[in-house]
Design an enzyme around this catalytic site. Structure first.
Site, PDB file in Angstrom:
ATOM      1  N   SER A 232      43.531 -19.425  75.787  1.00 16.54           N
ATOM      2  CA  SER A 232      44.404 -18.708  76.719  1.00 16.54           C
ATOM      3  C   SER A 232      45.442 -17.905  75.952  1.00 16.54           C
ATOM      4  O   SER A 232      45.844 -18.261  74.844  1.00 16.54           O
ATOM      5  CB  SER A 232      45.126 -19.695  77.636  1.00 16.54           C
ATOM      6  OG  SER A 232      46.153 -20.386  76.923  1.00 16.54           O
ATOM      7  N   ASP A 233      45.875 -16.783  76.540  1.00 15.33           N
ATOM      8  CA  ASP A 233      47.093 -16.181  76.030  1.00 15.33           C
ATOM      9  C   ASP A 233      48.208 -17.189  76.267  1.00 15.33           C
ATOM     10  O   ASP A 233      48.103 -18.081  77.107  1.00 15.33           O
ATOM     11  CB  ASP A 233      47.376 -14.851  76.726  1.00 15.33           C
ATOM     12  CG  ASP A 233      48.222 -13.913  75.868  1.00 15.33           C
ATOM     13  OD1 ASP A 233      48.918 -14.406  74.953  1.00 15.33           O
ATOM     14  OD2 ASP A 233      48.190 -12.693  76.104  1.00 15.33           O
ATOM     15  N   TRP A 234      49.302 -17.040  75.528  1.00 17.38           N
ATOM     16  CA  TRP A 234      50.333 -18.073  75.494  1.00 17.38           C
ATOM     17  C   TRP A 234      50.980 -18.243  76.876  1.00 17.38           C
ATOM     18  O   TRP A 234      51.549 -17.308  77.441  1.00 17.38           O
ATOM     19  CB  TRP A 234      51.364 -17.743  74.427  1.00 17.38           C
ATOM     20  CG  TRP A 234      51.087 -18.390  73.107  1.00 17.38           C
ATOM     21  CD1 TRP A 234      51.989 -19.072  72.323  1.00 17.38           C
ATOM     22  CD2 TRP A 234      49.854 -18.463  72.385  1.00 17.38           C
ATOM     23  NE1 TRP A 234      51.383 -19.563  71.183  1.00 17.38           N
ATOM     24  CE2 TRP A 234      50.070 -19.205  71.202  1.00 17.38           C
ATOM     25  CE3 TRP A 234      48.574 -18.000  72.635  1.00 17.38           C
ATOM     26  CZ2 TRP A 234      49.074 -19.469  70.270  1.00 17.38           C
ATOM     27  CZ3 TRP A 234      47.565 -18.257  71.709  1.00 17.38           C
ATOM     28  CH2 TRP A 234      47.825 -18.977  70.547  1.00 17.38           C
TER      29      TRP A 234
END
Length: 871
Positions: A232-234
């Site tokens: 995932s993106d952060w």
């Protein structure tokens, strides 16, 4: 994708490790253990995998000066080289840097497209063209992974603007997705087999990408055969069951995520199946085996097979000049200013000669002008920022290349309209203390930005014990006058100058202050003490953007009179608010500074006077971090400040005026016909100034071609970046970039693919056999050179009932070199997708039969030879 024997051996180790895990161990594996790493499980021989931001360098887990990084040119500059092998060598260097820093996974490259010139983060993307993006991205990933480091390509998919980036829903047709925005990812997956992929914050057609089963499980894994890890993106993952069903393997950062204990509970409650967990764990173990942190598995690249070390400084310099794009190089009528031009064709007295290159042997004086000539933008702002151990400015590069006294510098225009991070003249160090005042540790700081995300704290410092942070050091001003000091960040601050409190209050996340400011504080002596306290506030709210404290608006706090050359002591104390829980854990705030400002007319007059007395004037114009950066989109394409006025004034004083554009994406150049030459340097990395001297003084040829169309904003066909009711509609469909300009019948200022060298080329012939175009051309200039042969194809006629297609698309390209007078022949493979379209009713690719025009030339608008291909 067929497995090799080595792949099969690693898979056996993966299966054995999976069999040794219980449910809690499995789910713990799928959640980050902190901001930049994944957990180790010693019981199965699994080590921790470390991730780091890219793409122009390897940051590592600490953004500090004690661990510097090689800073390469921006991705757009790399794509401007139109050279996959250069991208491959850049990737190998970054793998070398990653290994040095203990990093296993590089969060790069960005394969999103420059859909509109208003995209604020476009300097981090390669191109407006999906084919060019895929070619350069493939080389980059191949280079990184040849060094045993995993590339995590991002941001999957349609993450092409910054406005409301965490919540925006991209609305686009299947055809648009397939032919344009998915295309670079598909190409890189097919040709480079990346070991990782990052899903974006945004949604596509109503489904957030961290849960988009159709695109991740259906397209990415099912159709393309991607066998890597989906990260995932952060802070992008929002749902435990939804993310797992959507094909998300790892949620970052950790340990508090929707996976881990929450995922184990979902399995036990019957909300999700353990078999789905196993599939994700299997992919993570495969990744660990590939990067060499799973016991018993031979890494994908054993130590003995690693490529030779790369000279980082040399490659950074080469990559910079290979990406420079010469947009204009006018003829100057003779007799010219003595010594200002290089010898060669037309060098006889009275002949017309090109403005570039300059001849360093005969050049007596150069007026170097512009704030960015002394303090360049070497890289873009945001999460891609790294700290190199040095940056070569244009002033440094020209001073080193020319005799003493040959170069003068003038500011020209003050770009410091806002405060920026304390940088030039500041020598700072961070000292960390506990609540009793005991020193826990510290480290040097390259600037006034303190950015410790997660647990990336100095050695000996823990988040539990950390109570205050003091930034201490000296500031040696370069100018006398009133220096503004300020802050960026959210929370309560206290600022001291000398013994007086000049600001005390709260900066809320919505940007509203609650403060008591005092400006114009006189100094009693030469010692200045600044104290900033980040204290508990009764009223606090979390910022809507997790990166607000890094990218938010700067706020002025105090004005301090200082004298040039006289150092002053600086002390900045940050007492942490233990009650504030930021969206991303860590400590992030900034000490900001702005030097004294002089009247613009006075500065322009000084620059004009210097230009008039010089053989040639080089004006460096630039954007600022408030124009191009992560976290926001642009509102226009104008250069900030009065830089346009400066260029016009200098050009009027000296007809041999060369303008260097230090920007990451398109800007408007209303004076372009008034100057002798225009060179685009992009964000050129740490060696940019040296590379600039190489090119302007003729030691090397500018090698770049535009990877994006440059034109006035009023003429740009695609400009939408702001969602309406949460939706950003891609109404233009497949007509993005030069395709959109062609469809609208508008001529840009500089077309896609444009770029000049220091020699001339004549295209002699083109022939097509099957899907290979053979192009013959000749160097008709006076010096050796490199040409980028670009081949475009387009349908001759539109069939009945056929969907509208672009007039022409880039189908292939190749770089060639030749000595003066020599001809060269090159074979260019035509990309099959240039002859296909996505058929939405059938849900598949359709080969479009018929006649195609196949053209080769120097840009999409400068095509020299043509043939017809029947399919």
């Amino acid at each position: 994708m067929a497995q090799t024997a080595a792949d099969q051996a690693r898979e056996a180790v993966v299966e054995a490790a999976l069999g040794g895990l219980d449910l809690d161990g499995k789910t713990r594996m799928l959640a980050g253990q902190d901001m930049w790493s994944m957990p180790a499980l010693p019981e199965i021989g699994l080590g921790s995998m470390v991730l780091s931001d890219g793409p122009i360098g390897v940051r590592g887990v600490r953004l500090t000066a004690d661990d510097p990084s090689v800073a390469l040119p921006s991705p757009t500059a790399l794509a401007a080289s139109w050279d996959q092998d250069l991208a491959r060598r850049v990737g190998r260097l970054l793998a070398q840097e990653a290994r040095r820093k203990g990093v296993h996974l590089l969060l790069a490259p960005t394969l999103n497209l420059q859909r509109t010139p208003l995209g604020g983060r476009h300097f981090e993307a390669y191109s407006e063209d999906p084919y060019l993006t895929g070619v350069i991205g493939t080389g980059y990933v191949q280079g990184v992974q040849s060094g045993g480091v995993g590339a995590v390509v991002k941001h999957f998919v349609a993450n092409d603007a910054e406005t409301d980036r965490f919540t925006v829903n991209g609305v686009l047709s299947d055809r648009t997705l397939r032919e344009v925005y998915l295309a670079p990812f598909e190409a890189v997956v097919a040709s480079a087999r990346p070991w990782g992929l990052m899903t974006a914050y945004n949604a596509v057609n109503g489904t957030t990408m961290s849960e988009h089963r159709e695109l991740v499980e259906g397209v990415l894994r099912g159709e393309w055969g991607f066998d890597g890890v989906n990260v995932s993106d952060w802070a992008a993952a929002r749902s435990t069951a939804g993310a797992l069903a959507g094909g998300l393997d790892v949620t970052m950062p950790g340990p508090e995520t929707v996976y881990g204990a929450a995922l184990a509970a979902a399995v036990r409650s019957g909300e999700v199946e353990e078999a789905a967990v196993d599939r994700a764990v299997r992919r993570v173990l495969r990744l660990a085996a590939r990067v060499g942190v799973l016991a018993g598995a031979v890494p994908a690249v054993p130590a003995g097979d690693l490529p030779p070390d790369v000279d980082g400084r040399a490659l950074a310099r080469e990559a910079a000049r290979r990406g420079f794009v010469l947009l204009r190089n006018a003829l100057l009528p003779g007799p010219c200013v003595p010594g200002a031009l290089a010898p060669g064709e037309g060098s006889e007295p009275g002949a017309a000669r090109r403005a570039l290159p300059l001849d360093p042997a005969r050049l007596r004086r150069v007026a170097l002008i512009g704030a960015a000539a002394r303090d360049p933008r070497a890289q873009g702002g945001g999460s891609a920022t790294v700290f190199p151990d040095h940056v070569v400015s244009p002033l440094d590069g020209f001073t080193a290349a020319l005799p003493d006294g040959a170069v003068s510098w003038s500011l020209g225009v003050d770009l410091a309209e806002e405060l920026s991070t304390a940088d030039q003249g500041f020598e700072l160090r961070a000292v960390c203390r506990n609540a009793r005042g005991t020193v826990l540790g510290g480290c040097p700081l390259p600037t006034g930005k303190l950015q410790w995300i997660g647990d990336s704290l100095p050695d000996g410092v823990t988040s539990e014990a950390l109570h205050s942070i003091e930034i201490t050091g000296t500031f040696t001003p370069r100018e006398s006058g009133d220096h503004l000091l300020g802050t960026r960040g959210v929370g309560a601050f206290r600022l001291r100058v000398g013994d007086r409190v000049v600001y005390e209050g709260v900066q809320r996340s919505d940007g509203s202050p609650d403060d008591h400011s005092m400006f114009g504080v006189p100094l009693g002596d030469a010692r200045v003490s600044l104290t900033m306290v980040y204290e508990s506030a009764e009223e606090s709210s979390a910022p809507s953007d997790p990166f607000e404290s890094l990218f938010g608006a700067p706020v002025e706090r105090a004005s301090v009179p200082l004298t040039a050359g006289e150092p002053v002591e600086i002390s900045l104390l940050n007492t942490l608010d233990k009650g504030y829980v930021p969206p991303l854990p860590g400590v992030t705030f900034s000490l900001l500074h702005r030097p004294p400002r002089r009247p613009a007319d006075e500065l322009i007059a000084e620059a004009t006077e210097a230009a008039a007395a010089a053989d040639a004037a080089v004006v460096v114009v630039a954007t600022t971090e408030r124009v191009e950066s992560e976290g926001f989109d642009r509102v226009d394409l104008a250069l900030p400040g009065r830089q346009d006025d400066l260029v016009r004034a200098v050009a009027a004083a000296n007809p041999h005026t060369v303008v260097v554009v230090n920007a990451g994406s398109p800007v408007e150049l209303p004076w372009r016909e008034e100057v002798a030459a225009v060179l685009l340097s992009w964000f050129p990395g740490q060696e940019g100034g040296a590379a600039l001297a190489d090119v302007l003084l003729g030691a090397a040829e500018p090698g770049g071609r535009l990877p994006t169309t440059w034109g006035a904003l009023r003429d740009a066909p695609v400009t939408e970046v702001t969602p309406v009711d949460g939706d950003l509609r891609y109404r233009e469909g497949v007509f993005v970039g030069y395709r959109a300009w062609q469809r609208a019948g508008r001529a840009p200022v500089y077309p896609f693919g444009h770029g000049l060298g220091y020699t001339d080329w004549t295209y002699e012939s083109i022939a097509v056999t099957d899907t290979t175009a053979t192009v013959r051309l000749r160097n008709t200039g006076q010096r050796p050179g490199r040409e980028v042969v670009q081949v475009y194809v387009g349908p001759v006629d539109r069939g009945e009932g056929e969907a509208e297609r672009p007039a022409r698309v880039l189908a292939g390209f190749a770089g060639v070199e030749a000595a003066p007078g020599r001809s060269v022949e090159v074979a260019v493979e035509l990309h099959p997708r240039a002859f296909e379209t996505w058929d939405e009713p059938s849900g598949g690719w359709a080969a479009m039969k018929g006649a195609y025009t196949v053209q080769a030339g120097r840009s999409v608008a400068d095509l020299r030879v043509t043939t017809v291909l029947e399919l």
